[in-house]
Design a protein around this motif. Structure first.
Motif, PDB file in Angstrom:
ATOM      1  N   VAL A   1       0.852  -1.186   0.000  1.00  0.00           N
ATOM      2  CA  VAL A   1       0.000   0.000   0.000  1.00  0.00           C
ATOM      3  C   VAL A   1       0.884   1.231   0.000  1.00  0.00           C
ATOM      4  O   VAL A   1       2.006   1.202   0.527  1.00  0.00           O
ATOM      5  CB  VAL A   1      -0.950  -0.016   1.215  1.00  0.00           C
ATOM      6  CG1 VAL A   1      -0.173   0.039   2.523  1.00  0.00           C
ATOM      7  CG2 VAL A   1      -1.986   1.084   1.139  1.00  0.00           C
ATOM      8  N   GLN A   2       0.398   2.297  -0.578  1.00  0.00           N
ATOM      9  CA  GLN A   2       1.146   3.552  -0.576  1.00  0.00           C
ATOM     10  C   GLN A   2       0.984   4.263   0.772  1.00  0.00           C
ATOM     11  O   GLN A   2      -0.013   4.071   1.471  1.00  0.00           O
ATOM     12  CB  GLN A   2       0.650   4.461  -1.688  1.00  0.00           C
ATOM     13  CG  GLN A   2       1.059   4.002  -3.077  1.00  0.00           C
ATOM     14  CD  GLN A   2       0.730   5.037  -4.146  1.00  0.00           C
ATOM     15  OE1 GLN A   2      -0.202   5.803  -3.990  1.00  0.00           O
ATOM     16  NE2 GLN A   2       1.515   5.050  -5.205  1.00  0.00           N
ATOM     17  N   ALA A   3       1.957   5.059   1.086  1.00  0.00           N
ATOM     18  CA  ALA A   3       1.891   5.859   2.305  1.00  0.00           C
ATOM     19  C   ALA A   3       0.602   6.686   2.312  1.00  0.00           C
ATOM     20  O   ALA A   3       0.216   7.242   1.281  1.00  0.00           O
ATOM     21  CB  ALA A   3       3.099   6.770   2.415  1.00  0.00           C
ATOM     22  N   GLY A   4      -0.040   6.712   3.463  1.00  0.00           N
ATOM     23  CA  GLY A   4      -1.314   7.400   3.591  1.00  0.00           C
ATOM     24  C   GLY A   4      -2.517   6.505   3.371  1.00  0.00           C
ATOM     25  O   GLY A   4      -3.650   6.905   3.659  1.00  0.00           O
TER      26      GLY A   4
ATOM     27  N   THR B   1       1.431 -11.888   8.516  1.00  0.00           N
ATOM     28  CA  THR B   1       1.067 -11.386   7.197  1.00  0.00           C
ATOM     29  C   THR B   1       1.885 -10.128   6.940  1.00  0.00           C
ATOM     30  O   THR B   1       2.023  -9.275   7.823  1.00  0.00           O
ATOM     31  CB  THR B   1      -0.455 -11.126   7.102  1.00  0.00           C
ATOM     32  OG1 THR B   1      -0.799 -10.744   5.773  1.00  0.00           O
ATOM     33  CG2 THR B   1      -0.925 -10.063   8.076  1.00  0.00           C
ATOM     34  N   LEU B   2       2.449 -10.017   5.750  1.00  0.00           N
ATOM     35  CA  LEU B   2       3.380  -8.947   5.436  1.00  0.00           C
ATOM     36  C   LEU B   2       2.645  -7.691   4.979  1.00  0.00           C
ATOM     37  O   LEU B   2       1.813  -7.755   4.065  1.00  0.00           O
ATOM     38  CB  LEU B   2       4.359  -9.393   4.354  1.00  0.00           C
ATOM     39  CG  LEU B   2       5.345  -8.347   3.835  1.00  0.00           C
ATOM     40  CD1 LEU B   2       6.269  -7.882   4.959  1.00  0.00           C
ATOM     41  CD2 LEU B   2       6.150  -8.910   2.674  1.00  0.00           C
ATOM     42  N   VAL B   3       2.987  -6.584   5.594  1.00  0.00           N
ATOM     43  CA  VAL B   3       2.481  -5.272   5.200  1.00  0.00           C
ATOM     44  C   VAL B   3       3.665  -4.447   4.718  1.00  0.00           C
ATOM     45  O   VAL B   3       4.638  -4.268   5.453  1.00  0.00           O
ATOM     46  CB  VAL B   3       1.777  -4.569   6.378  1.00  0.00           C
ATOM     47  CG1 VAL B   3       1.423  -3.137   6.001  1.00  0.00           C
ATOM     48  CG2 VAL B   3       0.543  -5.345   6.791  1.00  0.00           C
ATOM     49  N   THR B   4       3.566  -3.963   3.499  1.00  0.00           N
ATOM     50  CA  THR B   4       4.620  -3.126   2.932  1.00  0.00           C
ATOM     51  C   THR B   4       4.022  -1.782   2.551  1.00  0.00           C
ATOM     52  O   THR B   4       3.060  -1.740   1.776  1.00  0.00           O
ATOM     53  CB  THR B   4       5.251  -3.780   1.696  1.00  0.00           C
ATOM     54  OG1 THR B   4       5.750  -5.080   2.040  1.00  0.00           O
ATOM     55  CG2 THR B   4       6.408  -2.932   1.180  1.00  0.00           C
ATOM     56  N   VAL B   5       4.586  -0.724   3.090  1.00  0.00           N
ATOM     57  CA  VAL B   5       4.099   0.630   2.821  1.00  0.00           C
ATOM     58  C   VAL B   5       5.159   1.363   2.024  1.00  0.00           C
ATOM     59  O   VAL B   5       6.280   1.571   2.506  1.00  0.00           O
ATOM     60  CB  VAL B   5       3.781   1.385   4.119  1.00  0.00           C
ATOM     61  CG1 VAL B   5       3.172   2.754   3.791  1.00  0.00           C
ATOM     62  CG2 VAL B   5       2.835   0.579   4.997  1.00  0.00           C
ATOM     63  N   SER B   6       4.805   1.752   0.818  1.00  0.00           N
ATOM     64  CA  SER B   6       5.759   2.446  -0.040  1.00  0.00           C
ATOM     65  C   SER B   6       5.629   3.957   0.133  1.00  0.00           C
ATOM     66  O   SER B   6       4.543   4.475   0.385  1.00  0.00           O
ATOM     67  CB  SER B   6       5.532   2.057  -1.489  1.00  0.00           C
ATOM     68  OG  SER B   6       4.246   2.463  -1.907  1.00  0.00           O
ATOM     69  N   SER B   7       6.742   4.639  -0.039  1.00  0.00           N
ATOM     70  CA  SER B   7       6.740   6.106   0.142  1.00  0.00           C
ATOM     71  C   SER B   7       6.438   6.831  -1.158  1.00  0.00           C
ATOM     72  O   SER B   7       6.409   6.242  -2.222  1.00  0.00           O
ATOM     73  CB  SER B   7       8.094   6.557   0.679  1.00  0.00           C
ATOM     74  OG  SER B   7       9.112   6.140  -0.192  1.00  0.00           O
TER      75      SER B   7
ATOM     76  N   LEU C   1      -1.179   4.974   6.828  1.00  0.00           N
ATOM     77  CA  LEU C   1       0.018   4.143   6.935  1.00  0.00           C
ATOM     78  C   LEU C   1       1.271   4.891   6.518  1.00  0.00           C
ATOM     79  O   LEU C   1       1.239   5.745   5.612  1.00  0.00           O
ATOM     80  CB  LEU C   1      -0.154   2.881   6.099  1.00  0.00           C
ATOM     81  CG  LEU C   1      -1.044   1.816   6.747  1.00  0.00           C
ATOM     82  CD1 LEU C   1      -1.558   0.826   5.725  1.00  0.00           C
ATOM     83  CD2 LEU C   1      -0.294   1.109   7.862  1.00  0.00           C
ATOM     84  N   LYS C   2       2.354   4.548   7.190  1.00  0.00           N
ATOM     85  CA  LYS C   2       3.650   5.177   6.943  1.00  0.00           C
ATOM     86  C   LYS C   2       4.654   4.091   6.546  1.00  0.00           C
ATOM     87  O   LYS C   2       4.476   2.921   6.915  1.00  0.00           O
ATOM     88  CB  LYS C   2       4.150   5.865   8.219  1.00  0.00           C
ATOM     89  CG  LYS C   2       3.189   6.877   8.798  1.00  0.00           C
ATOM     90  CD  LYS C   2       3.700   7.415  10.120  1.00  0.00           C
ATOM     91  CE  LYS C   2       2.743   8.418  10.738  1.00  0.00           C
ATOM     92  NZ  LYS C   2       3.234   8.941  12.035  1.00  0.00           N
ATOM     93  N   PRO C   3       5.717   4.458   5.845  1.00  0.00           N
ATOM     94  CA  PRO C   3       6.728   3.458   5.488  1.00  0.00           C
ATOM     95  C   PRO C   3       7.273   2.713   6.708  1.00  0.00           C
ATOM     96  O   PRO C   3       7.593   1.522   6.609  1.00  0.00           O
ATOM     97  CB  PRO C   3       7.808   4.297   4.805  1.00  0.00           C
ATOM     98  CG  PRO C   3       7.052   5.435   4.196  1.00  0.00           C
ATOM     99  CD  PRO C   3       5.974   5.754   5.187  1.00  0.00           C
ATOM    100  N   GLU C   4       7.354   3.368   7.848  1.00  0.00           N
ATOM    101  CA  GLU C   4       7.869   2.711   9.053  1.00  0.00           C
ATOM    102  C   GLU C   4       6.903   1.689   9.635  1.00  0.00           C
ATOM    103  O   GLU C   4       7.250   0.974  10.580  1.00  0.00           O
ATOM    104  CB  GLU C   4       8.257   3.733  10.124  1.00  0.00           C
ATOM    105  CG  GLU C   4       7.186   4.751  10.439  1.00  0.00           C
ATOM    106  CD  GLU C   4       7.380   6.059   9.677  1.00  0.00           C
ATOM    107  OE1 GLU C   4       7.685   6.013   8.458  1.00  0.00           O
ATOM    108  OE2 GLU C   4       7.180   7.119  10.312  1.00  0.00           O
ATOM    109  N   ASP C   5       5.696   1.603   9.091  1.00  0.00           N
ATOM    110  CA  ASP C   5       4.761   0.560   9.502  1.00  0.00           C
ATOM    111  C   ASP C   5       5.032  -0.757   8.771  1.00  0.00           C
ATOM    112  O   ASP C   5       4.399  -1.771   9.068  1.00  0.00           O
ATOM    113  CB  ASP C   5       3.313   0.986   9.223  1.00  0.00           C
ATOM    114  CG  ASP C   5       2.886   2.173  10.068  1.00  0.00           C
ATOM    115  OD1 ASP C   5       2.205   3.063   9.521  1.00  0.00           O
ATOM    116  OD2 ASP C   5       3.239   2.216  11.268  1.00  0.00           O
ATOM    117  N   THR C   6       5.943  -0.731   7.827  1.00  0.00           N
ATOM    118  CA  THR C   6       6.287  -1.945   7.083  1.00  0.00           C
ATOM    119  C   THR C   6       6.834  -3.005   8.025  1.00  0.00           C
ATOM    120  O   THR C   6       7.787  -2.764   8.771  1.00  0.00           O
ATOM    121  CB  THR C   6       7.322  -1.625   5.994  1.00  0.00           C
ATOM    122  OG1 THR C   6       6.719  -0.761   5.026  1.00  0.00           O
ATOM    123  CG2 THR C   6       7.809  -2.888   5.319  1.00  0.00           C
ATOM    124  N   ALA C   7       6.215  -4.178   7.994  1.00  0.00           N
ATOM    125  CA  ALA C   7       6.603  -5.265   8.894  1.00  0.00           C
ATOM    126  C   ALA C   7       5.743  -6.489   8.601  1.00  0.00           C
ATOM    127  O   ALA C   7       4.757  -6.405   7.867  1.00  0.00           O
ATOM    128  CB  ALA C   7       6.402  -4.849  10.352  1.00  0.00           C
TER     129      ALA C   7
END
Length: 125
Positions: A11-14, A119-125, A85-91
């Protein structure tokens, strides 16, 4: 109790995501539930917890106002709604069950009895 987490993705940031964790056991309503997350190379950290009845929740300051935990005991499922969501939420996000009604030790990983697979969450900036 077997726990199956789902709902992760890119997901994209925000943006927003909702994670789900389904339990196999009909005694789900006897367990306090929580979400933890683990970023690469870092410790697994507490994200949110909810009491067995759903009446009490707890989240750390780092996600307060953005993340919310809820549960549906009729569906044996706990949810984590993640907004802004923020990139630092990636985990990798893990759900966990503790055989107790309250959440007095919500932040203590070692107190949880069962864990989902993550479950993997990836937040792109």
């Amino acid at each position: 109790v077997q726990l199956q987490a789902s709902g992760g993705g890119l997901v994209q940031a925000g943006g927003s995501l909702r994670l789900s964790c389904a339990a196999s056991d009909s005694t789900f309503g006897n367990y306090a539930m929580a979400w933890f997350r683990q970023a690469p190379g870092k410790e697994r950290k507490f994200v949110a917890a909810i009491s067995a009845s759903g009446g009490i929740t707890q989240v750390p300051e780092s996600v307060k106002g953005r993340f919310a935990i809820s549960r549906d005991n009729a569906k044996n499922t706990v949810y984590l709604q993640m907004n802004s969501l923020k990139p630092e939420d990636t985990a990798v996000y893990y759900c966990a069950a503790q055989n107790t009604y309250g959440i007095n030790s919500a932040r203590v990983r070692e107190d949880y009895d069962y864990w989902g697979q993550g479950t993997l969450v990836t937040v792109s900036s």
